[in-house]
Design an enzyme around this catalytic site. Structure first.
Site, short mmCIF file in Angstrom:
data_model
loop_
_atom_site.label_atom_id
_atom_site.label_comp_id
_atom_site.label_asym_id
_atom_site.label_seq_id
_atom_site.Cartn_x
_atom_site.Cartn_y
_atom_site.Cartn_z
N GLU A 197 64.16 19.67 79.08
CA GLU A 197 64.63 19.41 77.72
C GLU A 197 63.61 19.88 76.70
O GLU A 197 63.92 20.64 75.78
CB GLU A 197 64.92 17.92 77.53
CG GLU A 197 66.16 17.41 78.24
CD GLU A 197 66.38 15.93 78.02
OE1 GLU A 197 65.51 15.28 77.40
OE2 GLU A 197 67.42 15.40 78.46
N GLU B 47 63.24 30.46 80.45
CA GLU B 47 63.58 29.03 80.30
C GLU B 47 65.07 28.79 80.53
O GLU B 47 65.67 27.90 79.93
CB GLU B 47 63.16 28.51 78.91
CG GLU B 47 61.68 28.56 78.64
CD GLU B 47 60.84 27.71 79.57
OE1 GLU B 47 61.42 26.82 80.23
OE2 GLU B 47 59.63 27.93 79.64
N GLY C 30 64.78 33.50 91.46
CA GLY C 30 65.18 33.42 90.06
C GLY C 30 65.42 31.97 89.66
O GLY C 30 64.56 31.11 89.79
N SER C 31 66.65 31.69 89.19
CA SER C 31 67.00 30.34 88.75
C SER C 31 67.36 29.42 89.91
O SER C 31 67.54 28.22 89.71
CB SER C 31 68.17 30.39 87.77
OG SER C 31 67.83 31.13 86.61
#
Length: 551
Positions: free
Chosen positions: A405, A528, A285-286
């Site tokens: 970003e 995201e 995952g993250s």
């Protein structure tokens, strides 16, 4: 009218003082030495995330204030703009002094943050008190809803010929080529037709931020926001087609060798190469530090990739994969990761993954269907010797971080488009549908929803544009980009949910486009960087020494 802008400026300052009080109180438990402590941040996660949401709310107040001032200076601040400012500012001030929503059922309150005295001070501030009492009122909401029903919209002009032309061009394209067909494509679970992709390429969608020397438009993140927002207003998948090109373009443009830039960027810009991002794994995952997919360099210089990836968007149709993988198994964590530029053959329905060493299975999803999601398996998939991004191993994670970003700003812009799509559908239905002898818009609970939808869209939109402007100036904006994504995703979901509610039972029927928009909106708080990840990043940033004054 100017009076309310001056009040907003004063109230923003008071809200900033409240944010600082929350930050200082949170720092005592999560950053007692002045530097955020990872273990303490996790222990006090709800509190740190509450700080993040409060900081985001305050940043939105500052952004809408700046929008109002710019509109007024350009002679575009009329009744619609004043009502939008009053309602949005008033609502967010109320949230700050009472409870800020972090999700549909999680609210962070001043008492949890040792900030009751600071909240009381914000209530007593003369300017904030004006918005608390006279901002988000029933009368203001009814009047704004009436203006919206007559076609009025809050000011969206940039006063920049190029940017205003981009909005006009892509709004017209979306209305003609995306909106009329999006729901049929969604229901059929079809890819966006390749001829539409080619038309988007001709308009420059895939090269908005790629430098002119490599065939792109070189226009920056603000222009990218406009393109993504307007395309997503028709269908999020149209707005998202450019995301993969944006990520690949940033990765190669910022980190690639001159040969890699010359090889890939012109073809990404003109749409002849469709890239996809291959980062996520089934069990990570993250947690990218735990990536296990391996790439081993052979004697002839080729890289061979082995491992599993998941949630890979547009994978079958893609021509290029940016693959985050472990090239040095002896280095744990981020240091052993590299980014490979892995060319592949574009698949079709009969052979979605025709190359040796790669296979994929489609993941069926509720929404976000126009590109399809896949789980991929690599078994010795070959990558050219020059496929190591930048020609240096161990830099993959850092290279990826440099793109976050821009990716989060673009995701926020897509969310703004989805939020507008929900509003458009809700307003249209409220004007057409009659109950008890009058249209739905005549009922206050319906007009209230529409007015608040627009106020929140403007606040999230202006926060997103602000982050894009910082990025275009070359300024650090990781916190502001995260805030924009956090707020815009919540706005898209709440707008879609409220729009479906306006439709009543019909909204639950697949034949109505709002059913699609609801499913599409839900993904925005996940990809995201999920909302909780965003809040973690924002909260940690605000706690860090020197970050107190950042929005």
């Amino acid at each position: 009218m100017r009076e309310w802008i001056a009040l907003a400026q004063q109230a923003s300052n008071a809200a900033k003082q409240y944010q600082e009080a929350v930050r200082s109180a949170t720092a005592l438990v999560a950053a007692p030495t002045g530097k955020p402590d990872a273990a303490l941040i996790e222990q006090h996660q709800r509190r740190v995330h509450g700080l993040a949401w409060i900081g985001t709310t305050v940043a939105a107040l500052e952004a809408i204030t700046d929008w109002a001032a710019r509109a007024e200076n350009a002679g575009r601040f009329g009744e619609t703009e004043e009502l939008t400012l009053k309602i949005g500012f008033g609502e967010y001030c109320h949230q700050l002094v009472s409870a800020v929503p972090m999700s549909a059922s999680e609210y962070v309150r001043p008492s949890e943050l040792d900030a009751e005295a600071a909240a009381d001070a914000l209530k007593r501030d003369a300017a904030a008190a004006q918005f608390l009492s006279s901002g988000n009122t029933a009368q203001n909401r009814a009047r704004l809803a009436a203006l919206l029903s007559e076609g009025a919209r809050p000011d969206e002009a940039f006063g920049d010929e190029t940017l205003d032309m981009i909005r006009e061009q892509f709004r017209a394209f979306t209305a003609d080529r995306i909106t009329p067909h999006a729901h049929d494509w969604h229901l059929a679970d079809d890819l966006i037709p390749i001829e539409v992709v080619e038309e988007m390429a001709d308009l420059g969608v895939f090269g908005v931020c790629i430098a002119e020397e490599f065939g792109g438009l070189g226009l920056g993140k603000t222009a990218m926001c406009l393109v993504s927002e307007e395309l997503s207003r028709g269908w999020i998948c149209a707005g998202s087609l450019g995301t993969r090109s944006e990520i690949a373009g940033d990765l190669i443009g910022q980190n690639g060798t001159e040969a890699q830039k010359a090889k890939f960027l012109p073809k990404i810009a003109d749409g002849s190469i469709l890239p996809t991002a291959v980062f996520t794994e089934p069990d990570t995952g993250s947690d990218l530090a735990s990536v296990r997919t391996r790439a081993v360099q052979q004697d002839d210089g080729e890289w061979h990739i082995t491992g599993a990836k998941t949630w890979i968007t547009h994978a079958a149709r893609a021509d290029l994969m940016t693959v985050l993988c472990r090239t040095d198994p002896g280095v744990a964590g981020y240091g052993g990761l590299s980014m490979l530029l892995a060319a592949k053959t574009r698949g079709n329905d009969d052979a979605p993954f025709p190359d040796a060493g790669i296979d994929g299975s489609e993941i069926e999803v509720l929404g976000y269907r126009g590109m399809k999601e896949y789980a991929l398996g690599f078994d010795g998939f070959a990558v050219d010797p020059d496929g190591l991004l930048g020609g240096v191993q161990g830099q993959g994670f850092k290279q990826l971080m440099r793109t976050f970003e821009g990716a989060r700003i673009q995701t926020a812009a897509r969310a703004i488009g989805v939020a507008w799509n929900a509003f458009d559908l809700a307003l249209s239905y409220a004007l057409e549908r009659k109950q008890f002898g009058k249209n739905l818009l005549a009922f206050p609970r319906v007009s209230d929803k529409l007015a608040l939808m627009v106020a929140e869209i403007v606040m999230a939109r202006e926060l997103t544009y602000s982050a894009a402007r910082h990025k275009d100036k070359g300024e650090r904006c990781d916190i502001e980009a995260g805030m924009a994504k956090l707020l815009a995703a919540r706005t898209a979901w709440s707008n879609a949910d409220n729009a479906l509610q306006v439709h009543g039972g019909n909204g639950y029927a697949l034949e109505y486009p709002i059913s699609r928009v609801l499913c599409d909106a839900r993904i925005l708080n996940i990809f995201e960087g999920a909302g909780e990840i965003q809040a973690q990043v924002i909260g940690r940033g605000l706690l860090h020494d020197g970050q107190a004054a950042r929005p």
